[in-house]
Scaffold this active site. Structure first.
Site, PDB file in Angstrom:
ATOM      1  CE  LYS A  71     -10.502  -3.429   3.478  1.00 61.65           C
ATOM      2  NZ  LYS A  71      -9.755  -4.577   4.057  1.00 61.65           N
ATOM      3  CD  GLU A 113      -2.917  -1.324   2.205  1.00 62.28           C
ATOM      4  OE1 GLU A 113      -2.737  -0.617   3.215  1.00 62.28           O
ATOM      5  OE2 GLU A 113      -3.863  -2.129   2.085  1.00 62.28           O
TER       6      GLU A 113
END
Length: 428
Positions: A337, A205
């Site tokens: 999500k 990330e």
């Protein structure tokens, strides 16, 4: 003119070099909507199922040609001719076509790619920015970003148990200034790591992935980076931690390998509470395992008034599970999500349910991302007030920040940065 006349899917590559699916939805007017689907590394057991080929001769079994075939065949035939502006009906049609509880027959990745592409096509057909199409005229709040500075867990090849150590620039006047702050703190942290002869390689990330001797070292160095970058720890820049504790919860205990600890739920909560006392931590994600509901109850009772307790694995963007958590007073926030649940409509429903219950909603990326920026539009369109989309490196992460900057510019004087008000569930 908004009738769907063609649906085309293809296999593309995500930020980890794994296959994922992209879908195009073409309308009668000639307008095209295109969307691609992310994928997670730490996947909760309650998530909708992404369909993988399992052919070890291609991409180690991770290919998505079956999902592509499902879109180009069964899904395309079912939604051909439908009005793209009827998002709820189209998503309901896709869910019923799949017929399973967790979208495992057609694949949540196949269904989601089409669902998102439909929305993008409809927004373009309506001559509206996507965030405005999703949320209407009241969509004006720019979310506070949770910016990943240090990666651990399954997102990095180091010994850290905790998956993410993040900064949260909640005391800045605008999204643009918040992004600048994040970039400057990120740069300062790089300098500090160099001085300690620690590597500045990055994880999935975009955060750094150094090999610390203890989990807590990451927090101390982040506070130092905030301070040396010229910002006030706590008042201007707070800290968030994603424990991803389901990854190290075994046999009823939390096993912290780097610290050499094996803790009960109560002991692990004490461990986290000690961090909250020492550092400006305002948000803890998955502080307790998805399997440990009693532990979640203890954590919420202990820290829920002063710390945002975000449920990711435990809720999986699923309104049925979220409702259960709300009824039991577990957590005070939900991570959103889009690929955990598999359609845009269900995603928006989860955000709405959280807000109605006084929970916050944090719109989130996944560790395996693409250049698709739709989560930025979802965050603004729903006035979600918070977004989690990685570090200030890797173009797959920066794409979302850059889209937020464009939206802020588009909103002009109407734009408002959520700041500390994004944490409305906490007592001052």
């Amino acid at each position: 003119m908004s009738a769907i006349v063609d649906v085309i899917a293809r296999e593309i590559i995500d930020s980890r070099g794994n296959p994922t699916i992209e879908a195009d939805v073409l309308l009668e007017s000639g307008v095209l909507g295109r969307a691609s689907v992310p994928s997670g590394a730490s996947v909760g057991t309650r998530e909708a199922v992404e369909l993988r080929d399992g052919d070890t001769q291609r991409y180690y079994g991770k290919g998505v040609l079956k999902a592509v075939e499902n879109v180009n065949g069964e899904i395309s035939e079912e939604i051909m001719g439908l009005d793209a502006t009827e998002q709820c009906f189209i998503d309901k049609t896709l869910i019923e076509l799949d017929g399973s509880e967790n979208k495992s027959r057609l694949g949540a990745n196949a269904i989601l790619a089409v669902s998102l592409a439909v929305a993008k096509a409809a927004a373009e057909e309506s001559s509206l920015p996507l965030y405005r199409y999703l949320g209407g005229t009241n969509s004006k709040w720019l979310p506070v970003p949770m910016m990943n500075l240090i990666n651990g867990g399954v997102h990095a090849n180091n010994r850290l148990d905790m998956q993410e150590f993040m900064i949260i620039p909640l005391g800045l006047p605008s999204l643009r200034e918040a992004v600048r702050c994040g970039a400057e703190v990120f740069g300062k942290l790089r300098t500090l790591l160099h001085k300690k002869n620690l590597p500045t390689t990055v994880g999935d990330e975009g955060g750094f992935a150094p090999g610390f001797a203890h989990n807590e070292e990451a927090l101390g160095l982040i506070v130092q980076a905030i301070d040396e970058a010229g910002y006030q720890p706590g008042s201007e820049v707070a800290i968030g931690v994603d424990c991803a504790s389901s990854e190290f919860f075994r046999d009823g205990k939390y096993h912290l390998a780097v610290d050499g600890l094996s803790l009960t739920s109560a002991q692990f909560i004490d461990y986290l509470a000690s961090w909250v006392e020492k550092y400006p931590i305002i948000s803890i994600e998955d502080g307790i395992s998805e399997q440990d509901w009693d532990g979640w109850k203890l954590l919420t009772e202990r820290l829920g008034q002063t710390v945002q307790l975000v449920g990711d694995d435990i809720f999986a963007t699923n309104t049925k599970i979220l409702k259960k958590g709300i009824n039991r007073n577990i957590a005070n926030s939900i991570l959103i999500k889009i690929n955990q649940i598999g359609t845009l409509t269900e995603t928006l429903n989860a955000i709405e349910m959280a807000k109605c219950a006084g929970y916050t909603a944090v719109v989130s990326h996944r560790s395996g991302e693409t250049e698709d920026t739709m989560i930025a539009d979802i965050a603004v369109g729903t006035n979600a007030l918070q977004i989690k989309t990685g570090s200030l490196s890797r173009s797959d992460r920066l794409a979302k920040y850059n889209q937020l900057l464009r939206i802020e510019e588009d909103l002009g004087d109407v734009a408002q940065y959520a700041g500390r008000s994004a944490f409305y569930q906490l007592k001052p």
